[in-house]
Write a protein that holds these residues in place. Sequence first.
Motif, short mmCIF file in Angstrom:
data_model
loop_
_atom_site.label_atom_id
_atom_site.label_comp_id
_atom_site.label_asym_id
_atom_site.label_seq_id
_atom_site.Cartn_x
_atom_site.Cartn_y
_atom_site.Cartn_z
N ARG A 96 0.79 -1.12 0.13
CA ARG A 96 -0.06 -0.02 0.11
C ARG A 96 0.91 1.14 0.00
O ARG A 96 0.73 2.26 -0.85
CB ARG A 96 -0.89 -0.04 1.42
CG ARG A 96 -1.95 -1.03 1.23
CD ARG A 96 -2.68 -1.23 2.50
NE ARG A 96 -3.72 -2.11 2.69
CZ ARG A 96 -4.85 -1.81 2.51
NH1 ARG A 96 -5.48 -1.01 2.16
NH2 ARG A 96 -5.81 -3.16 2.55
N VAL A 104 -5.13 3.30 -2.87
CA VAL A 104 -5.84 2.06 -2.34
C VAL A 104 -7.47 2.39 -2.48
O VAL A 104 -7.96 3.21 -2.12
CB VAL A 104 -5.38 1.51 -1.27
CG1 VAL A 104 -6.11 -0.02 -1.17
CG2 VAL A 104 -3.93 1.57 -0.94
N ARG A 112 -9.41 -0.22 -2.87
CA ARG A 112 -10.03 -1.38 -1.89
C ARG A 112 -9.10 -2.61 -2.09
O ARG A 112 -8.15 -2.91 -2.80
CB ARG A 112 -11.62 -1.84 -2.28
CG ARG A 112 -11.57 -2.41 -3.72
CD ARG A 112 -12.89 -2.95 -3.94
NE ARG A 112 -13.19 -3.29 -5.39
CZ ARG A 112 -13.94 -3.92 -5.94
NH1 ARG A 112 -15.09 -4.42 -5.08
NH2 ARG A 112 -13.95 -4.32 -7.01
N SER A 113 -9.41 -3.65 -1.24
CA SER A 113 -8.73 -4.98 -1.38
C SER A 113 -9.86 -6.03 -0.99
O SER A 113 -10.81 -5.69 -0.35
CB SER A 113 -7.51 -5.06 -0.48
OG SER A 113 -7.95 -5.09 0.96
N ARG A 169 -4.70 -11.91 -1.21
CA ARG A 169 -5.59 -10.85 -1.19
C ARG A 169 -5.15 -9.88 -2.55
O ARG A 169 -4.24 -9.81 -2.64
CB ARG A 169 -5.38 -9.82 0.07
CG ARG A 169 -6.23 -8.87 0.06
CD ARG A 169 -6.21 -8.17 1.43
NE ARG A 169 -7.19 -8.94 2.29
CZ ARG A 169 -8.44 -8.89 2.21
NH1 ARG A 169 -9.19 -7.75 1.63
NH2 ARG A 169 -9.14 -9.56 3.20
N TYR A 213 -5.09 -6.18 -4.15
CA TYR A 213 -5.20 -4.88 -3.95
C TYR A 213 -5.46 -4.17 -5.34
O TYR A 213 -4.74 -4.26 -6.33
CB TYR A 213 -4.02 -4.38 -3.28
CG TYR A 213 -3.55 -5.29 -2.00
CD1 TYR A 213 -3.91 -4.59 -0.74
CD2 TYR A 213 -2.72 -6.31 -2.11
CE1 TYR A 213 -3.70 -5.19 0.39
CE2 TYR A 213 -2.36 -7.01 -0.84
CZ TYR A 213 -2.90 -6.35 0.27
OH TYR A 213 -2.79 -7.00 1.50
N ASP A 258 -8.34 2.68 3.30
CA ASP A 258 -7.99 1.27 3.60
C ASP A 258 -8.81 0.57 4.45
O ASP A 258 -8.36 -0.75 4.46
CB ASP A 258 -6.53 1.86 4.57
CG ASP A 258 -5.70 2.70 3.66
OD1 ASP A 258 -4.47 3.16 4.49
OD2 ASP A 258 -5.66 2.71 2.38
N ASP A 266 -12.23 -2.85 2.98
CA ASP A 266 -11.83 -4.00 2.46
C ASP A 266 -13.00 -5.11 2.35
O ASP A 266 -13.92 -5.50 3.28
CB ASP A 266 -10.75 -4.97 3.17
CG ASP A 266 -9.61 -4.07 3.26
OD1 ASP A 266 -9.46 -3.20 2.27
OD2 ASP A 266 -8.64 -4.36 3.93
#
Length: 301
Positions: free
Chosen positions: A216, A226, A228-229, A268, A270, A296, A299
């Motif tokens: 990130r 960022v 989303r993840s 995951r 990103y 951040d 998610d």
Amino acid sequence: MGKRRRLAQSAQPRKPARQQSRSNSSSASGKAKKPGSASATTAKQQQKAGPAPQQHAEPVIPFSPEDKILLVGDGDLSFGASLVEHHYCADVTATVLEKSPEELAEKYPQASENIAKIEAEGGSRVLFGVDGMTMKPFVDNKKKGKEGGGGVGIMDRIIFNFPHVGGKSTDVNRQVRYNQELLVAFFGRALLSLAPGGSIIVTLFEGEPYTLWNVRDLARHSGLQVERSFKFHASAYPGYHHARTLGAVRNKNGEIGGGWKGEDRAARSYVFVRRDDEPRPTVQHGKKRVRAQDSDSSDDD
């Protein structure tokens, strides 16, 4: 005798007194039974039972079939083949570091079959000898890009799954630094190819040493933010197999197989966008996928 009768009569409770006692007891019990007491009991039982079990969310697919997609370091090309064959993506450019189909097939014997799947429809292609740290930009030279270079990026989604420099060092700190350098260089080159409103997707295994890379922060310093993840589900890509940097793993008899499987490890993805860009939503089967706000903490599981 009359005295005893009077004492006996005085010892017996009077009827009005009993009625008053009943009235008091009923009013007391009425106060104890408050309205809604049954629902309060039910609420307590629900609290003890805990929240209702949630249904598993469908895997997040961060692209649309209509997107122009660039795959960097696609290993044995099984991910690219799945995008074309099962997700009906019509414009996929899958790249690998190996310089030729022969070199790739020697490392990953199944690669030849995946090349055929990607190029079967004619709208997608495989490029060899592409280094994610130094790759040339994919641009429209008729327009001027934000990052310079004489053109606007044309790739809607740029995907780099499980980037890794390989076993350059057995020292953990050095390995972390080498992989951070890989990602920083990749972000810089990917930005040149990224179309307005497009996104860069990087997938990493969860846990150390991958969390030590601080992907990130590396992206932020490269001019990205960022979006989303979300959890990466290998099962969402039929035919996909995690390809290790060192090539196909063989047992002592020379047969392919054995070792750990990357598809079984938690991973995951990103999603990064330009800091000053308005990201375009992905569309799946004619429906717009709802995106979380830039944060951040946004998610999805």
